[in-house]
Design a protein around this motif. Structure first.
Motif, PDB file in Angstrom:
ATOM      1  N   ILE A   9       0.769  -0.982   0.071  1.00  0.00           N
ATOM      2  CA  ILE A   9      -0.017  -0.009   0.024  1.00  0.00           C
ATOM      3  C   ILE A   9       0.923   1.165   0.234  1.00  0.00           C
ATOM      4  CG2 ILE A   9      -1.992  -1.000   1.277  1.00  0.00           C
ATOM      5  CD1 ILE A   9      -1.156   0.042   3.702  1.00  0.00           C
ATOM      6  N   ILE A  10       2.145   1.172   0.217  1.00  0.00           N
ATOM      7  CA  ILE A  10       3.062   2.145   0.300  1.00  0.00           C
ATOM      8  C   ILE A  10       3.621   2.608  -1.230  1.00  0.00           C
ATOM      9  CG2 ILE A  10       5.235   3.159   1.386  1.00  0.00           C
ATOM     10  CD1 ILE A  10       3.019   1.962   3.187  1.00  0.00           C
ATOM     11  N   PRO A  11       3.614   3.664  -1.672  1.00  0.00           N
ATOM     12  CA  PRO A  11       4.190   4.140  -3.005  1.00  0.00           C
ATOM     13  C   PRO A  11       5.643   3.611  -3.095  1.00  0.00           C
ATOM     14  CG  PRO A  11       2.962   5.994  -1.950  1.00  0.00           C
ATOM     15  CD  PRO A  11       3.204   5.232  -0.989  1.00  0.00           C
ATOM     16  N   VAL A  12       5.888   2.815  -4.120  1.00  0.00           N
ATOM     17  CA  VAL A  12       7.200   2.283  -4.309  1.00  0.00           C
ATOM     18  C   VAL A  12       7.818   2.599  -5.855  1.00  0.00           C
ATOM     19  CG1 VAL A  12       7.005   0.499  -2.489  1.00  0.00           C
ATOM     20  CG2 VAL A  12       6.345   0.226  -4.709  1.00  0.00           C
ATOM     21  N   SER A  13       9.195   2.462  -5.942  1.00  0.00           N
ATOM     22  CA  SER A  13       9.730   2.632  -7.237  1.00  0.00           C
ATOM     23  C   SER A  13       9.534   1.446  -7.825  1.00  0.00           C
ATOM     24  CB  SER A  13      10.837   3.253  -7.138  1.00  0.00           C
ATOM     25  OG  SER A  13      11.783   2.175  -6.248  1.00  0.00           O
ATOM     26  N   ILE A  14       9.291   1.234  -9.103  1.00  0.00           N
ATOM     27  CA  ILE A  14       9.127  -0.005  -9.996  1.00  0.00           C
ATOM     28  C   ILE A  14      10.094   0.079 -10.872  1.00  0.00           C
ATOM     29  CG2 ILE A  14       6.803  -0.244  -9.142  1.00  0.00           C
ATOM     30  CD1 ILE A  14       5.882   0.692 -11.952  1.00  0.00           C
ATOM     31  N   PRO A  15      10.630  -1.189 -11.551  1.00  0.00           N
ATOM     32  CA  PRO A  15      11.557  -1.133 -12.569  1.00  0.00           C
ATOM     33  C   PRO A  15      10.941  -0.560 -13.942  1.00  0.00           C
ATOM     34  CG  PRO A  15      11.250  -3.186 -11.447  1.00  0.00           C
ATOM     35  CD  PRO A  15      10.205  -2.459 -11.025  1.00  0.00           C
ATOM     36  N   LEU A  16      11.758  -0.203 -14.970  1.00  0.00           N
ATOM     37  CA  LEU A  16      11.263   0.183 -16.069  1.00  0.00           C
ATOM     38  C   LEU A  16      10.535  -0.573 -16.804  1.00  0.00           C
ATOM     39  CD1 LEU A  16      11.384   2.280 -18.590  1.00  0.00           C
ATOM     40  CD2 LEU A  16      13.619   1.304 -19.156  1.00  0.00           C
ATOM     41  N   VAL A  17      10.922  -1.991 -16.919  1.00  0.00           N
ATOM     42  CA  VAL A  17      10.018  -3.165 -17.329  1.00  0.00           C
ATOM     43  C   VAL A  17       8.869  -3.081 -17.008  1.00  0.00           C
ATOM     44  CG1 VAL A  17      10.646  -5.053 -15.957  1.00  0.00           C
ATOM     45  CG2 VAL A  17      10.059  -5.428 -18.238  1.00  0.00           C
ATOM     46  N   ALA A  18       8.569  -3.096 -15.629  1.00  0.00           N
ATOM     47  CA  ALA A  18       7.082  -2.887 -15.137  1.00  0.00           C
ATOM     48  C   ALA A  18       6.127  -1.659 -15.725  1.00  0.00           C
ATOM     49  CB  ALA A  18       7.331  -2.839 -13.669  1.00  0.00           C
ATOM     50  N   LYS A  19       6.968  -0.556 -15.848  1.00  0.00           N
ATOM     51  CA  LYS A  19       6.400   0.482 -16.167  1.00  0.00           C
ATOM     52  C   LYS A  19       5.633   0.366 -17.770  1.00  0.00           C
ATOM     53  CE  LYS A  19       8.919   3.778 -13.331  1.00  0.00           C
ATOM     54  NZ  LYS A  19       9.689   4.977 -13.278  1.00  0.00           N
ATOM     55  N   LEU A  20       6.914  -0.279 -18.373  1.00  0.00           N
ATOM     56  CA  LEU A  20       6.395  -0.682 -19.832  1.00  0.00           C
ATOM     57  C   LEU A  20       5.185  -1.396 -20.179  1.00  0.00           C
ATOM     58  CD1 LEU A  20       9.971  -0.776 -21.581  1.00  0.00           C
ATOM     59  CD2 LEU A  20       8.441   1.158 -21.835  1.00  0.00           C
ATOM     60  N   ILE A  21       5.363  -2.539 -19.311  1.00  0.00           N
ATOM     61  CA  ILE A  21       3.994  -3.429 -19.590  1.00  0.00           C
ATOM     62  C   ILE A  21       2.624  -2.847 -18.978  1.00  0.00           C
ATOM     63  CG2 ILE A  21       5.754  -5.528 -19.573  1.00  0.00           C
ATOM     64  CD1 ILE A  21       4.939  -6.237 -16.594  1.00  0.00           C
ATOM     65  N   THR A  22       2.854  -1.982 -18.032  1.00  0.00           N
ATOM     66  CA  THR A  22       1.385  -1.515 -17.539  1.00  0.00           C
ATOM     67  C   THR A  22       0.839  -0.280 -18.578  1.00  0.00           C
ATOM     68  OG1 THR A  22       2.599  -0.136 -15.963  1.00  0.00           O
ATOM     69  CG2 THR A  22       1.965  -1.909 -15.297  1.00  0.00           C
ATOM     70  N   MET A  23       1.712   0.024 -19.513  1.00  0.00           N
ATOM     71  CA  MET A  23       1.046   0.943 -20.547  1.00  0.00           C
ATOM     72  C   MET A  23      -0.016   0.485 -21.353  1.00  0.00           C
ATOM     73  SD  MET A  23       4.790   2.330 -22.148  1.00  0.00           S
ATOM     74  CE  MET A  23       3.977   3.344 -23.390  1.00  0.00           C
ATOM     75  N   PRO A  24      -0.939   1.381 -21.716  1.00  0.00           N
ATOM     76  CA  PRO A  24      -2.101   0.961 -22.493  1.00  0.00           C
ATOM     77  C   PRO A  24      -1.694   0.234 -23.864  1.00  0.00           C
ATOM     78  CG  PRO A  24      -2.658   3.174 -21.289  1.00  0.00           C
ATOM     79  CD  PRO A  24      -1.050   2.711 -21.175  1.00  0.00           C
ATOM     80  N   TYR A  25      -2.435  -0.687 -23.899  1.00  0.00           N
ATOM     81  CA  TYR A  25      -2.365  -1.406 -25.393  1.00  0.00           C
ATOM     82  C   TYR A  25      -0.904  -1.925 -25.713  1.00  0.00           C
ATOM     83  CZ  TYR A  25      -6.614   1.044 -25.903  1.00  0.00           C
ATOM     84  OH  TYR A  25      -7.631   1.401 -25.688  1.00  0.00           O
ATOM     85  N   LEU A  26       0.114  -0.979 -25.748  1.00  0.00           N
ATOM     86  CA  LEU A  26       1.407  -1.470 -25.968  1.00  0.00           C
ATOM     87  C   LEU A  26       2.160  -2.625 -24.661  1.00  0.00           C
ATOM     88  CD1 LEU A  26       4.247  -1.485 -27.579  1.00  0.00           C
ATOM     89  CD2 LEU A  26       4.729   0.601 -26.356  1.00  0.00           C
TER      90      LEU A  26
END
Length: 377
Positions: free
Chosen positions: A216-233
């Motif tokens: 529940i705590i805001p945390v930094s996430i790896p770049l790959v995790a950011k990419l795979i949560t992008m819409p569609y792409l």
């Protein structure tokens, strides 16, 4: 709503100089490897389980999984695998209690009033992660309910959005199915976020709340995790490389981000955990879609602190944090909990994020001596 008290919550620290590596060998009495609920053909479901991919691996040389048998309940979005353990007098030692797997409370043998502990697991694994804590709670007279979230373990992977609402609805469905009104609720990691949502929306059904390394705590996430949560792409990239990335990550890292030092853990246990993740990735139908949907629909990077003001100030809460946790960093976690949940008792144990793997004895002490200390059966 929470009060705005500035009182500092009690803080407890539990430390140890060694990390237990032995795995328990306790068994439970049961008649079938898989058992259906009353509304499903027991024969057909058992056959389906035994002849499809819903047969997770198990390393007999070392595993934190102890109890293999389970039941199924047909809930809103599909079959849910669950394990309901009641305290039963040991046949070998009548002075001791041991877990007995039951389908429902009609099969309960003890005349004592039931105090039920409900556990919610994290993102990667399923209910077995709590097995090391079952016997200690049973010995104290508690009944224990474990289940696998949709998309994990031996539960179905329905084609639905995997939100906190989805997981919460599954938990409510299950306790309603078992006719359980109130529970002692424990949530670990992602399960901690679901438990927080539970407490914010259905506090009347919780006796005491325990959040273990809650996501529940805001945390930094790896770049790959950011990419795979992008819409569609993101979904396209995940389908393209998600499976290989997950497998490569667990094989190479051996959960180094989850435990302080993987070299101090029984390698058989680590190997078993790796094989379980690989089984989900490669063989469990629908796992990858459910995993991507979980990441996409739940903004773990920003946390879920917005839920906390909706938790009643009179709900007893224990928060267990790992001193070496890099997934849910203790400094930011303590600060957020003290600010948003002033009534909570914060317990620190010497461990990384995977308490159940690295520090089961310390976790047991935190649960029994702190979380349940005022509710002895």
């Amino acid at each position: 709503m929470n009060n705005n008290s500035n009182d500092t919550p009690p803080t407890v620290t539990v430390t140890s100089t060694t990390s237990p590596t032995a795995t328990a060998t306790t068994t439970v009495s049961s008649t079938n490897a898989v058992m259906a609920d009353d509304n499903i053909s027991e024969h057909s479901l058992a056959s389906e389980f035994l002849t499809t991919n819903l047969n997770p691996p198990f390393n007999k040389k070392g595993s934190i999984e102890i109890y293999r048998d389970c039941f199924y309940a047909k809930l809103t979005h599909g079959l849910t695998a669950y394990q309901l353990f009641e305290p039963a007098v040991s046949e070998s030692d009548p002075s001791q209690l041991e877990p007995r797997l039951i389908r429902n409370f009609k099969q309960k043998t003890s005349p004592k009033k039931t105090k039920l502990v409900l556990y919610m697991h994290g993102m990667y694994w399923w209910g077995f992660t709590f097995h090391r804590l079952v016997q200690p709670l049973i010995q104290k007279g508690y009944t224990v309910l474990l289940f696998d979230f949709y998309g994990r373990g031996r539960s179905d992977s329905p084609d639905i959005p995997y939100t906190l609402d989805t997981y919460l609805g599954q938990a409510i469905d299950l306790i309603d199915y078992l006719s359980v009104e109130r529970v002692y609720l424990i949530g670990y990691s992602m399960g901690g976020a679901v438990a927080t949502h539970f407490a914010a929306t259905h506090p009347q059904r919780i006796i005491r709340l325990c959040l273990m390394g809650p996501a529940i705590i805001p945390v930094s996430i790896p770049l790959v995790a950011k990419l795979i949560t992008m819409p569609y792409l993101g979904k396209f990239l995940f389908k393209l490389a998600g499976a290989s990335q997950l497998i490569r990550s667990v094989e190479n890292d051996r959960f180094k981000n989850d435990v302080t030092d993987p070299e101090k853990i029984d390698p058989n246990i680590i190997d078993d955990m790796i094989e379980k993740v690989k089984w989900q990735v490669l063989e469990k139908p629908g796992f990858l879609d459910s995993f991507h949907s979980t990441l996409y629909n739940n903004n773990f990077a920003n946390g879920h602190l917005h839920l906390l003001p909706n938790i009643p100030a009179n709900l007893p809460i224990t928060v267990i944090l790992g001193s070496n946790d890099v997934v849910i960093p203790i400094t930011s976690a303590k600060s957020a909990i003290k600010h948003h949940l002033p009534q909570a008792t914060i317990v620190t144990i010497e461990s990384g994020h995977a308490f159940q793997v690295e520090a089961p004895q310390l976790l047991k002490a935190a649960l029994i001596d702190e979380y349940l200390k005022e509710s002895a059966v």
